[in-house]
Write a protein that holds these residues in place. Structure first.
Motif, short mmCIF file in Angstrom:
data_model
loop_
_atom_site.label_atom_id
_atom_site.label_comp_id
_atom_site.label_asym_id
_atom_site.label_seq_id
_atom_site.Cartn_x
_atom_site.Cartn_y
_atom_site.Cartn_z
N VAL A 98 -1.38 -3.81 -6.11
CA VAL A 98 -2.46 -4.24 -5.22
C VAL A 98 -3.82 -4.31 -5.93
O VAL A 98 -4.62 -5.21 -5.66
CB VAL A 98 -2.51 -3.33 -3.96
CG1 VAL A 98 -2.89 -1.90 -4.31
CG2 VAL A 98 -3.44 -3.90 -2.91
N PHE B 217 -4.79 7.34 2.87
CA PHE B 217 -5.57 6.73 1.79
C PHE B 217 -6.99 7.29 1.67
O PHE B 217 -7.77 6.81 0.85
CB PHE B 217 -5.62 5.21 1.97
CG PHE B 217 -4.25 4.58 1.96
CD1 PHE B 217 -3.44 4.70 0.84
CD2 PHE B 217 -3.77 3.90 3.06
CE1 PHE B 217 -2.17 4.14 0.82
CE2 PHE B 217 -2.50 3.34 3.05
CZ PHE B 217 -1.70 3.46 1.93
N ALA C 167 -3.49 2.10 -4.30
CA ALA C 167 -3.80 1.63 -2.94
C ALA C 167 -5.10 2.26 -2.43
O ALA C 167 -5.99 1.56 -1.94
CB ALA C 167 -2.64 1.98 -2.01
N SER C 168 -5.22 3.57 -2.57
CA SER C 168 -6.40 4.26 -2.04
C SER C 168 -7.68 3.78 -2.73
O SER C 168 -8.66 3.43 -2.07
CB SER C 168 -6.23 5.77 -2.24
OG SER C 168 -7.37 6.44 -1.81
N LEU D 192 0.82 -1.21 0.00
CA LEU D 192 0.00 0.00 0.00
C LEU D 192 0.86 1.26 0.00
O LEU D 192 0.45 2.30 -0.51
CB LEU D 192 -0.92 0.00 1.22
CG LEU D 192 -1.88 -1.20 1.31
CD1 LEU D 192 -2.63 -1.20 2.63
CD2 LEU D 192 -2.87 -1.19 0.15
#
Ligand SMILES: [Mg+2]
Length: 466
Positions: free
Chosen positions: A449, A167, A131-132, A121
């Motif tokens: 991710v 995030f 990531a967010s 992340l």
């Protein structure tokens, strides 16, 4: 879709409004259906809350209740129930199953995610792309996830606040497992004794330990500030230590029956001063009953186990992170982590015991079984918080990490006592580098991710992130 456009579905379309109301109730009841299929000879509990229904819809609802009950009677899954309905040409069951599957938000899912943080992340302190949006997507879809990280040094609530800001997503402290979170299990045994806590910035780890319930937490800074001669190389850090040191609760004086005595040593985070901290650990491991300044007469006595080393009531030694390296903002290569100091201590111990004794300690953190077990317990509690007790049993957990040695190995080797299956997804944004052969083989290797989450969603038959 075929059913909706077929002539048989015209009747259904005419009464779509009433059907939608009953379908909503059916959908809410779906997890209960899934978990009570074996009991399908009687209506599943919680299936119909008649008090919430418009009386006009009740007749349709009762009919569809029986349709669903019929569809699930011999079927092991939603898909199988649907196929059963098609083969048997039960239009009511087909309609309501189709509607529940396509028109309404998905109900509680039987899979979940476990995220490593560094290298997945963010590469501290910089957030990684995707990531967010990935965390936001999972929150929006109500798909449960936890964080299972080998990092530490701050309280879980502090760490969660930092992640929320980084995030831009609301998180729950109960989703968060750090390397030292399982130390909570040691509180009942050591809460009223002195424990030495090592690592982290200033006395942040002391505060974490006190937050867990340890009542007498001592740091290296307390000792060197009270006894400057304890460590002769303090010229760089003397001021730093004195800025957060606290008075010791007892003197270091083995002739005094109340001399400073420890029952446990916890290394919560990476040591900032290996020399001092290794010295302290060695002193306590060779002591009599954890009394600083003593040496056990059993040391080196071959009539005892481990040649007498660590056989005289010395404090338990607990490390929280075995990683030798971790991914940081230094892009050229990963940096030393707590495992590097453990390796150094092994070398010191080998010299001190002339190779005659194993270093006895407990290891927490990934890839250890205990950390994944702790993580799954946390995940189960979090699912219960999200879905209630009627949620379908957890079937698959996708652990996403960047370290083949801690994340992939840990997830691969973990055998859940709760019956879930853990899969390992390796991302290429941290320690593992594209094109290299990982030491432990993951279920799949993905670029980042978001790709990893989409891989899992495909596997589960769910719609992917756009
Ligand atoms: Mg990592």
């Amino acid at each position: 879709m075929i059913l909706i456009s077929s002539p048989e579905s015209k009747h259904y379309l005419k009464r779509r409004e009433s059907l939608a109301a009953s379908t909503f109730t059916a959908k809410m009841a779906f997890p209960h259906l899934m978990s009570t299929m074996e009991l399908s000879s009687s209506p599943p509990k919680n299936f119909v809350d008649r008090s919430t229904l418009d009386p006009l819809h009740s007749k349709t609802l009762i009919r569809h209740t029986f349709s669903l009950k019929w569809a699930f009677k011999k079927s092991a899954s939603f898909k199988a129930a649907f196929e059963h309905a098609i083969q048997s040409k039960n239009k009511d069951a087909m309609h309501i199953l189709l509607e529940a599957q396509t028109s309404l938000p998905p109900g509680p899912c039987d899979f979940a995610f476990s995220f490593d943080i560094d290298g997945v992340l963010h590469n501290s302190p910089n957030p990684l792309p995707h990531a967010s949006e990935t965390l936001k997507f999972l929150k929006e879809k109500n798909i449960p996830f936890i964080f299972l990280t080998n990092s530490g040094g701050k309280s879980e609530s502090t760490r969660v606040k930092m992640l929320e800001e980084e995030f831009d997503v609301d998180l729950d402290v109960s989703q968060f497992v750090q390397s030292h979170t399982p130390a909570l299990d040691y509180v009942p045994q050591h809460q009223d004794n002195c424990v030495l806590v090592i690592g982290g910035v200033g006395d942040s780890c002391r505060k974490v330990a006190e937050g867990y319930g340890f009542n007498s937490v001592i740091t290296s800074a307390d000792i060197i500030t009270a006894y400057p001669k304890y460590w002769p190389f303090d010229e760089i850090a003397r001021q730093y230590y004195s800025s957060f040191a606290r008075p010791l609760p007892a003197p270091i004086d083995p002739t005094n029956p109340d001399s400073l005595k420890f029952s446990a040593i916890f290394v919560f985070s990476s040591s900032r001063d290996w020399g001092l901290d290794c010295q302290l650990i060695e002193d306590l491991l060779v002591s009599r009953e954890g009394i600083l300044g003593t040496q056990s007469r059993k040391n080196g006595d071959a009539s005892f186990e481990n040649n007498g080393w660590q056989q005289d009531g010395q404090p338990s030694l607990i490390f929280c992170n075995p990683d030798v390296h971790w991914s940081t903002a230094w892009k050229h290569s990963p940096r030393f982590s707590q495992g590097a100091m453990i390796a150094a201590l092994h070398g010191i111990w080998n010299i001190r015991t002339r190779g005659k004794a194993a270093l006895q300690f407990t290891q927490l953190g990934k890839p250890c079984y205990g950390s994944f077990l702790y993580g799954e317990k946390v995940l189960n509690k979090y699912r219960e918080k999200l879905f209630g007790r009627g949620a379908p049993k957890l079937r698959n957990v996708y652990h996403i990490g960047d370290s083949p040695v801690s994340d992939i190995r840990g997830a691969n080797e973990y055998q859940s006592p709760f019956g879930s299956n853990w899969l390992s997804l390796l991302v290429e944004t941290g320690i593992h580098r594209t094109g290299t052969n990982p030491e432990y083989q993951p279920t799949a290797t993905l670029a980042h991710v978001k790709d990893a989450v989409n891989f899992a969603l495909r596997e589960e038959g769910w719609e992917e992130m756009p």
